[in-house]
Design a protein around this motif. Sequence first.
Motif, PDB file in Angstrom:
ATOM      1  N   TRP A 168       0.838  -1.200   0.000  1.00 17.20           N
ATOM      2  CA  TRP A 168       0.000   0.000   0.000  1.00 17.20           C
ATOM      3  C   TRP A 168       0.878   1.258   0.000  1.00 17.20           C
ATOM      4  O   TRP A 168       0.606   2.210  -0.730  1.00 17.20           O
ATOM      5  N   ARG A 169       1.928   1.244   0.800  1.00 19.53           N
ATOM      6  CA  ARG A 169       2.834   2.408   0.848  1.00 19.53           C
ATOM      7  C   ARG A 169       3.517   2.616  -0.512  1.00 19.53           C
ATOM      8  O   ARG A 169       3.717   3.750  -0.944  1.00 19.53           O
ATOM      9  N   GLN A 170       3.875   1.545  -1.185  1.00 17.51           N
ATOM     10  CA  GLN A 170       4.470   1.660  -2.523  1.00 17.51           C
ATOM     11  C   GLN A 170       3.472   2.289  -3.489  1.00 17.51           C
ATOM     12  O   GLN A 170       3.842   3.136  -4.306  1.00 17.51           O
ATOM     13  N   LEU A 171       2.221   1.870  -3.397  1.00 18.40           N
ATOM     14  CA  LEU A 171       1.194   2.467  -4.259  1.00 18.40           C
ATOM     15  C   LEU A 171       1.044   3.952  -3.981  1.00 18.40           C
ATOM     16  O   LEU A 171       0.903   4.759  -4.906  1.00 18.40           O
ATOM     17  N   GLN A 172       1.069   4.309  -2.715  1.00 20.34           N
ATOM     18  CA  GLN A 172       0.905   5.720  -2.369  1.00 20.34           C
ATOM     19  C   GLN A 172       2.127   6.533  -2.798  1.00 20.34           C
ATOM     20  O   GLN A 172       1.998   7.684  -3.218  1.00 20.34           O
ATOM     21  N   LYS A 173       3.296   5.932  -2.708  1.00 19.14           N
ATOM     22  CA  LYS A 173       4.522   6.616  -3.119  1.00 19.14           C
ATOM     23  C   LYS A 173       4.477   6.952  -4.612  1.00 19.14           C
ATOM     24  O   LYS A 173       4.941   8.010  -5.032  1.00 19.14           O
ATOM     25  N   LYS A 174       3.899   6.062  -5.415  1.00 24.59           N
ATOM     26  CA  LYS A 174       3.794   6.358  -6.845  1.00 24.59           C
ATOM     27  C   LYS A 174       2.463   7.037  -7.186  1.00 24.59           C
ATOM     28  O   LYS A 174       2.106   7.153  -8.352  1.00 24.59           O
TER      29      LYS A 174
END
Length: 186
Positions: A168-174
């Motif tokens: 989820w954090r990776q998705l938010q980062k991009k």
Amino acid sequence: MAKARAITGLDAQAPLATNARLIALARLEDLYQWEHAVDTPDNTRELHDMRIAAKRLRYTFEVFEDVFPAASKVIVSELTRVQDKLGELHDSDVMIALLRMRLADQNGDAGAEPVAHDEKPPVPADMAAYLLDPDSAPAEEQRGGLEAFLRQQERLRAQRYNEFRRHWRQLQKKDFRRQVLDVLGA
């Protein structure tokens, strides 16, 4: 499970793509309303609701794939991963609830968490009755095995939670939300 909210502003005379976009935007907001639960591993109900919201958004993209741009396939793929990770997490939550119920001290303790009156219990009532039946309580040898299995499931749940949170954090980062909005032309 959170009930799907009604979509407002739909126009029966508008092109399908217009209404599809409105539905997808509403479902995107439904997904992000649960984002607060991501950083708290004990938010089992909210994380399950987030999974359902991801599923609804994914299904919206799949149903209207003919009117959305080809880039929506990437969105569907990411939503599938979110849904799968949250599904695995929910599977762990249910298994842990079952084990805690089975290990419940027949006098009332065991770490079994109470269920709010308006909340659906983690298992059907007939299964709960069986799991809590003093006549079917596990023998001491069985308890040891079930307790070890419970600890294993708790570790697996923690691992699954961390994997979901990291994804989820990776998705938010991009800026996944912006990607969805861009695909929808919003």
